[in-house]
Scaffold this motif. Structure first.
Motif, PDB file in Angstrom:
ATOM      1  N   GLN A  94       0.998  -0.981   0.406  1.00 41.13           N
ATOM      2  CA  GLN A  94       0.230   0.171   0.083  1.00 41.13           C
ATOM      3  C   GLN A  94       1.141   1.199   0.566  1.00 41.13           C
ATOM      4  O   GLN A  94       0.562   2.193  -0.742  1.00 41.13           O
ATOM      5  CB  GLN A  94      -0.902   0.076   1.133  1.00 41.13           C
ATOM      6  CG  GLN A  94      -1.381  -0.687   1.058  1.00 41.13           C
ATOM      7  CD  GLN A  94      -2.987  -1.182   2.180  1.00 41.13           C
ATOM      8  OE1 GLN A  94      -2.518   0.029   3.225  1.00 41.13           O
ATOM      9  NE2 GLN A  94      -3.633  -1.829   2.727  1.00 41.13           N
ATOM     10  N   LYS A  96       4.165   1.379  -1.393  1.00 36.75           N
ATOM     11  CA  LYS A  96       4.561   1.655  -2.917  1.00 36.75           C
ATOM     12  C   LYS A  96       3.013   2.153  -4.059  1.00 36.75           C
ATOM     13  O   LYS A  96       3.740   3.007  -3.790  1.00 36.75           O
ATOM     14  CB  LYS A  96       5.048   0.675  -3.483  1.00 36.75           C
ATOM     15  CG  LYS A  96       6.138  -0.282  -2.357  1.00 36.75           C
ATOM     16  CD  LYS A  96       6.726  -1.708  -3.017  1.00 36.75           C
ATOM     17  CE  LYS A  96       8.431  -1.542  -2.007  1.00 36.75           C
ATOM     18  NZ  LYS A  96       8.757  -3.075  -2.435  1.00 36.75           N
ATOM     19  N   ALA A  97       2.303   1.082  -3.138  1.00 35.06           N
ATOM     20  CA  ALA A  97       1.254   1.882  -4.191  1.00 35.06           C
ATOM     21  C   ALA A  97       1.048   4.001  -4.602  1.00 35.06           C
ATOM     22  O   ALA A  97       0.758   4.710  -5.510  1.00 35.06           O
ATOM     23  CB  ALA A  97       0.309   1.876  -4.041  1.00 35.06           C
ATOM     24  N   GLU A  98       0.872   4.340  -3.055  1.00 33.91           N
ATOM     25  CA  GLU A  98       0.826   5.714  -3.076  1.00 33.91           C
ATOM     26  C   GLU A  98       1.798   6.192  -2.709  1.00 33.91           C
ATOM     27  O   GLU A  98       1.727   6.809  -3.819  1.00 33.91           O
ATOM     28  CB  GLU A  98       0.403   5.965  -1.406  1.00 33.91           C
ATOM     29  CG  GLU A  98       0.350   6.841  -0.539  1.00 33.91           C
ATOM     30  CD  GLU A  98      -0.940   7.935  -1.223  1.00 33.91           C
ATOM     31  OE1 GLU A  98      -1.413   8.935  -1.273  1.00 33.91           O
ATOM     32  OE2 GLU A  98      -1.812   6.861  -1.765  1.00 33.91           O
ATOM     33  N   ALA A  99       2.971   6.243  -2.971  1.00 39.70           N
ATOM     34  CA  ALA A  99       4.271   6.217  -3.666  1.00 39.70           C
ATOM     35  C   ALA A  99       3.692   6.542  -4.702  1.00 39.70           C
ATOM     36  O   ALA A  99       4.499   7.504  -5.693  1.00 39.70           O
ATOM     37  CB  ALA A  99       5.589   5.752  -3.453  1.00 39.70           C
ATOM     38  N   ALA A 100       4.204   5.511  -5.343  1.00 47.64           N
ATOM     39  CA  ALA A 100       4.198   5.898  -7.266  1.00 47.64           C
ATOM     40  C   ALA A 100       2.586   6.599  -7.463  1.00 47.64           C
ATOM     41  O   ALA A 100       2.669   7.038  -8.442  1.00 47.64           O
ATOM     42  CB  ALA A 100       3.793   4.161  -7.610  1.00 47.64           C
ATOM     43  N   ARG A 101       1.489   6.379  -6.924  1.00 45.51           N
ATOM     44  CA  ARG A 101       0.453   7.129  -6.861  1.00 45.51           C
ATOM     45  C   ARG A 101       0.491   8.959  -6.938  1.00 45.51           C
ATOM     46  O   ARG A 101       0.439   9.792  -7.814  1.00 45.51           O
ATOM     47  CB  ARG A 101      -0.696   7.167  -6.349  1.00 45.51           C
ATOM     48  CG  ARG A 101      -1.862   7.632  -6.435  1.00 45.51           C
ATOM     49  CD  ARG A 101      -3.281   7.705  -5.626  1.00 45.51           C
ATOM     50  NE  ARG A 101      -2.693   8.229  -4.208  1.00 45.51           N
ATOM     51  CZ  ARG A 101      -2.567   9.380  -4.515  1.00 45.51           C
ATOM     52  NH1 ARG A 101      -3.230  10.544  -4.495  1.00 45.51           N
ATOM     53  NH2 ARG A 101      -2.423  10.163  -2.478  1.00 45.51           N
ATOM     54  N   LYS A 103       3.754   9.540  -7.223  1.00 44.79           N
ATOM     55  CA  LYS A 103       4.805  10.069  -8.174  1.00 44.79           C
ATOM     56  C   LYS A 103       3.930  10.701  -9.018  1.00 44.79           C
ATOM     57  O   LYS A 103       4.529  12.112  -9.978  1.00 44.79           O
ATOM     58  CB  LYS A 103       5.717   8.739  -8.498  1.00 44.79           C
ATOM     59  CG  LYS A 103       7.334   9.426  -9.345  1.00 44.79           C
ATOM     60  CD  LYS A 103       8.326   7.730  -9.737  1.00 44.79           C
ATOM     61  CE  LYS A 103       8.660   7.651 -10.434  1.00 44.79           C
ATOM     62  NZ  LYS A 103       9.485   6.914 -10.546  1.00 44.79           N
ATOM     63  N   ASP A 104       3.178   9.662  -9.652  1.00 44.66           N
ATOM     64  CA  ASP A 104       2.261   9.912 -10.723  1.00 44.66           C
ATOM     65  C   ASP A 104       2.068  11.313 -10.490  1.00 44.66           C
ATOM     66  O   ASP A 104       1.522  12.169 -12.020  1.00 44.66           O
ATOM     67  CB  ASP A 104       1.506   8.317 -10.884  1.00 44.66           C
ATOM     68  CG  ASP A 104       2.095   7.480 -11.751  1.00 44.66           C
ATOM     69  OD1 ASP A 104       3.484   7.862 -11.720  1.00 44.66           O
ATOM     70  OD2 ASP A 104       1.060   6.637 -11.780  1.00 44.66           O
ATOM     71  N   GLU A 105       1.250  11.174  -9.755  1.00 39.21           N
ATOM     72  CA  GLU A 105       0.532  12.560  -9.954  1.00 39.21           C
ATOM     73  C   GLU A 105       1.399  14.230 -10.340  1.00 39.21           C
ATOM     74  O   GLU A 105       0.948  15.209 -10.819  1.00 39.21           O
ATOM     75  CB  GLU A 105      -0.083  12.538  -8.353  1.00 39.21           C
ATOM     76  CG  GLU A 105      -1.302  13.642  -8.253  1.00 39.21           C
ATOM     77  CD  GLU A 105      -2.342  13.137  -7.019  1.00 39.21           C
ATOM     78  OE1 GLU A 105      -1.681  14.415  -6.051  1.00 39.21           O
ATOM     79  OE2 GLU A 105      -3.075  12.734  -6.554  1.00 39.21           O
TER      80      GLU A 105
END
Length: 159
Positions: A94, A96-101, A103-105
């Motif tokens: 979760q 990592k997913a939040e960090a990726a989100r 980052k994408d944002e």
């Protein structure tokens, strides 16, 4: 010392009568009591043996129950470890997913800002082109030099 036969027979008869009376009234009940006592002792021994066997069986059952309880406790601990590990993995995924989100944002925000900057730059380039065009018109430069000038400014703006 001499032996009197009459006294001997009288004593023998008295002894036999006494023996008969004792066996009828004393020995029978005495032997009956002794037999009852023997049976009672025998029953107590058998009861004691049964109790000992039952105690051994109960001890065996308790040892098995204790062993089963230990096994269950070990299984519960292992299950808790597995659950904790799985939860940690889930939390990590979760995060990592939040960090990726995020980052994408941030990348999208950067792209948007870049697009806005490029649009603003193009507006400025257009304004400068108009300004250059007006200056060119004032100087009356030929078409070839006008095109070179525009390309030169576009390269500077694009680079």
């Amino acid at each position: 010392m001499h032996f009197v036969w009459s006294s001997f027979f009288i004593q023998l008869i008295a002894f036999l009568v006494l023996y008969w009376l004792l066996s009828r009234y004393a020995f029978g009940p005495l032997f009956g009591i002794m037999e009852k006592r023997r049976q009672h002792v025998q029953e107590q021994l058998q009861s004691s043996e049964r109790s000992r066997k039952e105690a051994e069986e109960l001890l065996k059952q308790q040892k098995e129950a204790l062993q089963e309880a230990r096994k269950e406790a070990y299984d519960i601990i292992e299950q808790a470890k597995t659950t904790a590990s799985r939860q940690a993995d889930d939390l990590l995924a979760q995060a990592k997913a939040e960090a990726a989100r995020v980052k994408d944002e941030a990348v999208r925000d950067i792209e948007n800002e870049k697009a806005k900057a490029v649009a603003a730059l193009r507006r400025e380039v257009s304004a400068m082109s108009v300004l250059i065009a007006s200056k060119i018109i004032e100087k009356q430069v030929d078409e070839k030099s006008n095109e070179e000038l525009i390309n030169h400014y576009l390269k500077e703006v694009g680079g």
